[in-house]
Write an enzyme that holds these catalytic residues in place. Sequence first.
Site, PDB file in Angstrom:
ATOM      1  N   LYS A 157       0.709  -1.249  -0.186  1.00  0.00           N
ATOM      2  CA  LYS A 157      -0.258  -0.333   0.144  1.00  0.00           C
ATOM      3  C   LYS A 157       1.205   1.349  -0.166  1.00  0.00           C
ATOM      4  O   LYS A 157       0.570   1.866  -0.529  1.00  0.00           O
ATOM      5  CB  LYS A 157      -0.572   0.043   1.881  1.00  0.00           C
ATOM      6  N   SER A 207       1.772  -9.517  -0.716  1.00  0.00           N
ATOM      7  CA  SER A 207       1.921  -8.306  -0.941  1.00  0.00           C
ATOM      8  C   SER A 207       1.630  -7.783   0.024  1.00  0.00           C
ATOM      9  O   SER A 207       2.013  -6.843   0.589  1.00  0.00           O
ATOM     10  CB  SER A 207       0.562  -8.327  -0.886  1.00  0.00           C
ATOM     11  N   GLU A 265      -9.631   5.519   3.245  1.00  0.00           N
ATOM     12  CA  GLU A 265     -10.465   4.554   3.658  1.00  0.00           C
ATOM     13  C   GLU A 265      -9.606   3.257   4.304  1.00  0.00           C
ATOM     14  O   GLU A 265      -8.935   3.323   3.456  1.00  0.00           O
ATOM     15  CB  GLU A 265     -11.796   4.218   2.877  1.00  0.00           C
TER      16      GLU A 265
END
Lengths: 388, 256
Positions: free
Chosen positions: A85, A373, A107
């Site tokens: 991210k 990830s 969010e």
Amino acid sequence: MKMDTRFGKFGGMFVPETLMPALEELEGAYVRLKDDEGFKKELGGLLSDYAGRPTPLYFARNLSRKYGCRIYLKREDLVHTGAHKINNTLGQGLLAKYMGKTRLIAETGAGQHGVATAVVGALLGIKTCVFMGVEDIERQKLNVFRMKLCGAEVVPVASGAGTLKDAVNEALRDWIGNVRNTYYVLGSVVGPHPYPMIVRDFQRVIGEETKKQIMKVEGRCPNAIVACVGGGSNSIGMFFEFLSDDVKLYGVEAAGLGMDTNKHGASLCKGEPGILHGSLSYILQDKDGQINEAYSISAGLDYPGVGPEHSALKDSGRVEYVGITDKEALSAFKELSVLEGIIPALESAHAVAYAFKVAEKMKKDDVIVVNLSGRGDKDMEHVMKVVK
Amino acid sequence: MKEKLFVPFVVVGDPDYDTSKKIIMKMIDEGADMLELGFAFSDPIADGPTIQLADKRALDNGGCVDSSFKMIKEIKGYSKIPVSLLVYSNLVYKRGIDKFYADASDAGVDYVLVADVPVEEAGPFVEAAKKYGVDAVFIVAQTTTSSRMSLILREVCGYVYLVSVLGVTGARSGVSDSTLELVRKVKRETKIPVLVGFGVSEPAHARKLVSAGADGVIVGSAIVKIIERNLSDKEKMVEEIGEFVRGMKDAVCGNF
């Protein structure tokens, strides 16, 4: 808009008029800055010195031995904040800074995007506010604390099921009311144009590095690449560089309690085209078009929509989308921990689980890359409750 | 539009089918000039908490697109009052854009505003609206630039929905000068009637807006709040809404 807002028939900008000027402004700023030397240099510097890129491509020796093929893990779990991210939030945070915005909103589902936004807010000195469903706050207490530690405000969202979808709704509502000074750092390749394109571009670094790394060690592209799909940012970031290569691409959705139940997050496998959060894509919905609640053991995958580019890749057949249940993901979570000493995020464990299935059909010299990830630290408390 | 219009908004089926129908008939009886009716949606991003809860009540009590069209048909049987529909795009898309507008037309709907369809995405929606003789309404917001405004005023039919606040629906304490300025600006640029909504909740707001040239006001959250406050006493709910509508209508028409 200056650019094409669609991926095939999917995508677009289905938002209230109030937001349209902001999206035009964002597109304009992105077009101006993406090739700007100063912007690229600052982002490149932060990606390496702050976030720790490039991340390794690790040859998983024990898994490879067990499954009889060559399995590599792209270690996004090792990047700062523990998930891919940060690639996106550094990019968008800088965009916000160059655009002169004084407030970031975001969010978050699993909390990874919230944390990645909070640290960038701290780094760049921009006030940050993160919307998070009450259910996810309960599941991801550690990440909530991390966000607050970095000075971000965490706003609990109680509407709906109190998960990611509801957090997106609330972030959009906030943005509608504060659009002039606020930058909305969207965490995945969803939402109205230009977000799916911008977020993908900031995540493409995953696939670009992977290609260089695999070419160096194997001298060729892998036979298959596997990545998990919630909104779809880590997977599109990994796949994009390989779209025109001879590589099988698998996107793994959350099958939750099973694809035949109504407890899953498999928008591509089980959904139908529809409009959610600003774009036309596959979504989970009822006969009237009301949005269904998604479910997954992993907070990052229980979203009833998916990025529009994935919908186009599904329809074109370029990427195969499949499902992995909670149970299969948990089993892969344990297996990776035991065999390699790597504890994956529950989201990434879905990709690992499907990679095992692919590996069983592979030959000895075949190469699989799994996009790991994120790391599992955030899931410890939750997993302790289900794993004895 | 010769005289100024008072346009109350409710969500069809809030709190339940029968009560909702009584509320709407009462609003007509008390002088509503036009109705703005919302179709309940699971994820209404342009709406604040008051309308979100209304959507939820309607859905929890079995409200659906079919029953909403059915009610509009019944209302149109009761009165010829113009009806404007406020809906989110996925309800239209899922039914099939063509079928949705055909059904709207059949039910007697005069105007349709799709809250999350800006002019850029409006092509197929406008086409279907024209095909079935329904007016496609668009929003002009505080943030709308001059170039976007001309784009919108080219596409819009029936009336311009001017959003009076920077934000989602919900009662606000006042009307800002920038809103009044926006009303004057839009009135200068179009002959199409301008109705102002979002945040309008008191007679004083209505008076200010019509004095600035607005052709009418749309009031939603203030009415829906009356529903919310009186869920245990539906008779009182209907009566109170009637009184509120009468007061607003008087303010809009200058009888104050």
